[in-house]
Design a protein around this motif. Structure first.
Motif, PDB file in Angstrom:
ATOM      1  N   VAL A   1       0.646   3.325  -8.681  1.00  0.00           N
ATOM      2  CA  VAL A   1       2.094   3.142  -8.507  1.00  0.00           C
ATOM      3  C   VAL A   1       2.786   3.658  -9.768  1.00  0.00           C
ATOM      4  CG1 VAL A   1       3.926   1.396  -8.340  1.00  0.00           C
ATOM      5  CG2 VAL A   1       1.887   1.198  -6.918  1.00  0.00           C
ATOM      6  N   GLY A   2       3.785   4.503  -9.584  1.00  0.00           N
ATOM      7  CA  GLY A   2       4.509   5.070 -10.724  1.00  0.00           C
ATOM      8  C   GLY A   2       5.412   4.035 -11.377  1.00  0.00           C
ATOM      9  N   ILE A   3       5.616   4.180 -12.682  1.00  0.00           N
ATOM     10  CA  ILE A   3       6.522   3.285 -13.406  1.00  0.00           C
ATOM     11  C   ILE A   3       7.727   4.101 -13.884  1.00  0.00           C
ATOM     12  CG2 ILE A   3       6.825   1.869 -15.490  1.00  0.00           C
ATOM     13  CD1 ILE A   3       5.080   0.417 -13.492  1.00  0.00           C
ATOM     14  N   ILE A   4       8.893   3.697 -13.420  1.00  0.00           N
ATOM     15  CA  ILE A   4      10.145   4.326 -13.836  1.00  0.00           C
ATOM     16  C   ILE A   4      10.814   3.350 -14.806  1.00  0.00           C
ATOM     17  CG2 ILE A   4      12.389   5.169 -13.032  1.00  0.00           C
ATOM     18  CD1 ILE A   4      11.045   5.600 -10.246  1.00  0.00           C
ATOM     19  N   VAL A   5      11.087   3.827 -16.013  1.00  0.00           N
ATOM     20  CA  VAL A   5      11.589   2.918 -17.054  1.00  0.00           C
ATOM     21  C   VAL A   5      13.097   3.046 -17.219  1.00  0.00           C
ATOM     22  CG1 VAL A   5      11.588   2.454 -19.539  1.00  0.00           C
ATOM     23  CG2 VAL A   5       9.427   2.830 -18.324  1.00  0.00           C
ATOM     24  N   ARG A   6      13.781   1.911 -17.010  1.00  0.00           N
ATOM     25  CA  ARG A   6      15.221   1.885 -17.275  1.00  0.00           C
ATOM     26  C   ARG A   6      15.490   1.123 -18.576  1.00  0.00           C
ATOM     27  NH1 ARG A   6      14.979  -2.022 -13.023  1.00  0.00           N
ATOM     28  NH2 ARG A   6      15.929  -4.042 -13.509  1.00  0.00           N
TER      29      ARG A   6
ATOM     30  N   PRO B   1       0.788  -1.243   0.000  1.00  0.00           N
ATOM     31  CA  PRO B   1       0.000   0.000   0.000  1.00  0.00           C
ATOM     32  C   PRO B   1       0.819   1.292   0.000  1.00  0.00           C
ATOM     33  CG  PRO B   1      -0.303  -1.237   2.060  1.00  0.00           C
ATOM     34  CD  PRO B   1       0.474  -2.118   1.157  1.00  0.00           C
ATOM     35  N   GLN B   2       2.055   1.243   0.532  1.00  0.00           N
ATOM     36  CA  GLN B   2       2.842   2.497   0.599  1.00  0.00           C
ATOM     37  C   GLN B   2       3.829   2.643  -0.550  1.00  0.00           C
ATOM     38  OE1 GLN B   2       0.853   2.818   3.350  1.00  0.00           O
ATOM     39  NE2 GLN B   2       2.408   2.120   4.812  1.00  0.00           N
ATOM     40  N   LEU B   3       3.874   1.663  -1.432  1.00  0.00           N
ATOM     41  CA  LEU B   3       4.904   1.700  -2.482  1.00  0.00           C
ATOM     42  C   LEU B   3       4.602   2.802  -3.506  1.00  0.00           C
ATOM     43  CD1 LEU B   3       7.315  -0.555  -3.267  1.00  0.00           C
ATOM     44  CD2 LEU B   3       5.918  -0.576  -5.338  1.00  0.00           C
ATOM     45  N   THR B   4       5.595   3.641  -3.773  1.00  0.00           N
ATOM     46  CA  THR B   4       5.406   4.761  -4.708  1.00  0.00           C
ATOM     47  C   THR B   4       5.677   4.365  -6.153  1.00  0.00           C
ATOM     48  OG1 THR B   4       5.806   6.513  -3.107  1.00  0.00           O
ATOM     49  CG2 THR B   4       6.425   7.003  -5.354  1.00  0.00           C
ATOM     50  N   SER B   5       6.678   3.505  -6.359  1.00  0.00           N
ATOM     51  CA  SER B   5       7.088   3.264  -7.755  1.00  0.00           C
ATOM     52  C   SER B   5       7.705   1.888  -7.943  1.00  0.00           C
ATOM     53  CB  SER B   5       8.114   4.323  -8.166  1.00  0.00           C
ATOM     54  OG  SER B   5       9.207   4.280  -7.267  1.00  0.00           O
ATOM     55  N   ILE B   6       7.609   1.451  -9.191  1.00  0.00           N
ATOM     56  CA  ILE B   6       8.326   0.251  -9.643  1.00  0.00           C
ATOM     57  C   ILE B   6       9.278   0.715 -10.734  1.00  0.00           C
ATOM     58  CG2 ILE B   6       8.097  -1.895 -10.984  1.00  0.00           C
ATOM     59  CD1 ILE B   6       6.781  -2.462  -8.445  1.00  0.00           C
ATOM     60  N   GLN B   7      10.525   0.284 -10.658  1.00  0.00           N
ATOM     61  CA  GLN B   7      11.451   0.543 -11.773  1.00  0.00           C
ATOM     62  C   GLN B   7      11.659  -0.763 -12.537  1.00  0.00           C
ATOM     63  OE1 GLN B   7      16.042   1.540 -12.642  1.00  0.00           O
ATOM     64  NE2 GLN B   7      15.093   2.989 -11.223  1.00  0.00           N
ATOM     65  N   THR B   8      11.475  -0.686 -13.853  1.00  0.00           N
ATOM     66  CA  THR B   8      11.498  -1.899 -14.665  1.00  0.00           C
ATOM     67  C   THR B   8      12.209  -1.666 -16.003  1.00  0.00           C
ATOM     68  OG1 THR B   8      10.027  -3.559 -15.688  1.00  0.00           O
ATOM     69  CG2 THR B   8       9.193  -1.324 -15.625  1.00  0.00           C
ATOM     70  N   ILE B   9      12.724  -2.756 -16.574  1.00  0.00           N
ATOM     71  CA  ILE B   9      13.307  -2.689 -17.921  1.00  0.00           C
ATOM     72  C   ILE B   9      12.141  -2.736 -18.904  1.00  0.00           C
ATOM     73  CG2 ILE B   9      14.734  -3.899 -19.628  1.00  0.00           C
ATOM     74  CD1 ILE B   9      16.245  -5.205 -17.284  1.00  0.00           C
ATOM     75  N   PHE B  10      11.970  -1.682 -19.673  1.00  0.00           N
ATOM     76  CA  PHE B  10      10.847  -1.628 -20.622  1.00  0.00           C
ATOM     77  C   PHE B  10      11.352  -0.924 -21.875  1.00  0.00           C
ATOM     78  CE2 PHE B  10       6.867   0.661 -22.046  1.00  0.00           C
ATOM     79  CZ  PHE B  10       6.209  -0.470 -22.517  1.00  0.00           C
ATOM     80  N   ASN B  11      11.265  -1.609 -22.995  1.00  0.00           N
ATOM     81  CA  ASN B  11      11.713  -1.017 -24.265  1.00  0.00           C
ATOM     82  C   ASN B  11      11.134  -1.831 -25.420  1.00  0.00           C
ATOM     83  OD1 ASN B  11      13.481  -3.286 -24.759  1.00  0.00           O
ATOM     84  ND2 ASN B  11      14.894  -2.410 -23.268  1.00  0.00           N
ATOM     85  N   VAL B  12      11.441  -1.443 -26.633  1.00  0.00           N
ATOM     86  CA  VAL B  12      10.905  -2.117 -27.815  1.00  0.00           C
ATOM     87  C   VAL B  12      11.273  -3.611 -27.801  1.00  0.00           C
ATOM     88  CG1 VAL B  12      11.089  -2.201 -30.343  1.00  0.00           C
ATOM     89  CG2 VAL B  12      10.843  -0.003 -29.188  1.00  0.00           C
ATOM     90  N   PHE B  13      12.370  -3.956 -27.125  1.00  0.00           N
ATOM     91  CA  PHE B  13      12.802  -5.354 -27.010  1.00  0.00           C
ATOM     92  C   PHE B  13      12.277  -6.034 -25.741  1.00  0.00           C
ATOM     93  CE2 PHE B  13      17.099  -4.340 -29.323  1.00  0.00           C
ATOM     94  CZ  PHE B  13      16.437  -4.215 -30.533  1.00  0.00           C
ATOM     95  N   ARG B  14      11.396  -5.354 -24.976  1.00  0.00           N
ATOM     96  CA  ARG B  14      10.926  -5.912 -23.696  1.00  0.00           C
ATOM     97  C   ARG B  14       9.554  -5.310 -23.385  1.00  0.00           C
ATOM     98  NH1 ARG B  14      13.504  -8.299 -18.980  1.00  0.00           N
ATOM     99  NH2 ARG B  14      15.421  -8.402 -20.179  1.00  0.00           N
TER     100      ARG B  14
END
Ligand SMILES: NC(=O)c1ccc[n+]([C@@H]2O[C@H](COP(=O)([O-])OP(=O)(O)OC[C@H]3O[C@@H](n4cnc5c(N)ncnc54)[C@H](OP(=O)(O)O)[C@@H]3O)[C@@H](O)[C@H]2O)c1
Length: 326
Positions: A194-199, A165-178
């Motif tokens: 929940v925010g998505i931070i894309v690496r 419930p308190q989690l602000t964001s998930i950082q994930t590998i997301f791109n044309v190949f994923r």
């Protein structure tokens, strides 16, 4: 630069942010002047969302950012990570040691409270045990950190963390190949706020289309020593695709470029076209890259036909080549 809201934090962050792993000399050596010029350019372009970690260059990335921000104060969100330092990873996590690591980040970044601390790809069983998340809640209450999130390697980890419930964001590998997140994670991120931070939006740079199969990387560059996952998760280098294969895929994509767009711009625009995404933290090792990456915020979305082609390309051709657990 357009802004988006980061999950429940209410932070208004630049949709194109900057990844600062490069400032830790992990993409080859980077001199101080270049690191400073990259951060200056990020400021000039209105990028107020900077991602780093305590372990990048053993603290060098955080120290460079902290020194720069002290001399050039401005409203920015500096987000860091905890959990991969040798005192903790892979199986020696205690609340006291995690606190000590966080205090190290506070010192290097010259702040009294960290804007957002992300669990840094901690082992799945450690994440699921729940202690780390509970400690982050305590650190938040104590005022050491303002928000916390999780940087993850697998869908399983993302789907577990996102329910906190308190989690602000998930950082994930997301791109044309994923692309699996589009159906499996993003609807839940929106639902749970929940925010998505894309690496890795450029799959470590190969999605810029500038690399040839015989490209040589510096010995200190993870794209040299972790090319096949010898040192850490293979997915973190070229998105898990064997380098030569990834270069071939990037060549294929060049035929589909909208007029006037570079391949790097198309790849990053594709990421931004997904509403669940809060910020894309493309890493930059040169000043010019920062400017090109920032420009993606003002480009038109890609056409729905191109989106369809890129989805088919991923599911029919690319996905089977990804190594490592996704
Ligand atoms: N586990 C984790 O939490 C984790 C793991 C990995 C990364 N991250 C974060 O995510 C950030 C982004 O990931 P990443 O840097 O690994 O991958 P990336 O953003 O996909 O690729 C960065 C590389 O792409 C190239 N590049 C960037 N902009 C370009 C442009 N406009 N034109 C041509 N080439 C360009 C540069 O390569 P050259 O250096 O060859 O020029 C740069 O080093 C990192 O900096 C880090 O903050 C987090």
């Amino acid at each position: 630069m357009k802004l988006r809201t980061l999950g429940k934090s209410g932070y208004s962050i630049s949709e194109m942010g900057i990844g600062c792993w490069q400032l830790g000399n992990d993409f080859g050596p980077m001199e101080d002047e270049r690191a400073t010029a990259i951060l200056q350019e990020a400021d000039r372009q209105g990028m107020n969302f900077w991602d780093t970690a305590d372990v990048y260059g053993g603290g060098v990335s955080e120290s460079r950012i902290g020194g720069y921000c002290r001399e050039n104060p401005s409203d920015r969100f500096i987000v860091t990570k905890v959990g991969r330092d040798g005192t903790l990873y892979p199986g020696a996590y205690t609340k006291q040691k995690v606190r000590a690591n966080i205090e190290g980040s506070l010192k290097r970044l010259h702040v009294e409270a960290l804007d957002l601390v992300q669990l840094h790809c901690i082992p799945t069983e450690v994440l699921k045990a729940g202690d780390m998340l509970a400690w982050m809640e305590d650190f938040q209450q104590e005022g050491l950190i303002k928000h916390f999130g999780a940087s993850v390697e697998t869908m399983d980890e993302a789907l577990f963390a996102i329910t906190h419930p308190q989690l602000t964001s998930i950082q994930t590998i997301f791109n044309v190949f994923r692309q699996d997140q589009v159906n499996e994670l993003f609807p839940k991120a929106i639902e749970n706020q929940v925010g998505i931070i894309v690496r890795l939006p450029l799959a470590s740079g190969v999605l810029s289309g500038k690399m040839q199969k015989n490209h040589q990387f510096a010995e200190s560059d993870h794209r040299h020593y972790n090319r096949d996952g010898a040192f850490f998760s293979v997915g973190e280098t070229f998105s898990g695709i064997p380098f030569e294969q990834a270069v071939e895929f990037a060549e294929t994509l060049k035929a589909w470029l909208p007029e006037g767009m570079s391949l790097a711009q198309m790849a990053m625009r594709w990421v931004l076209d997904h509403d669940a995404v809060s910020s894309v933290i493309t890493g930059a090792s040169r000043v010019e890259q920062v400017a090109e990456n920032a420009s993606v915020s003002s480009l038109e979305p890609l056409s729905s036909q191109l989106h369809e082609k890129l989805t088919e390309f991923y599911f029919n051709t690319v996905k089977t080549h990804i190594r490592g657990v996704m």
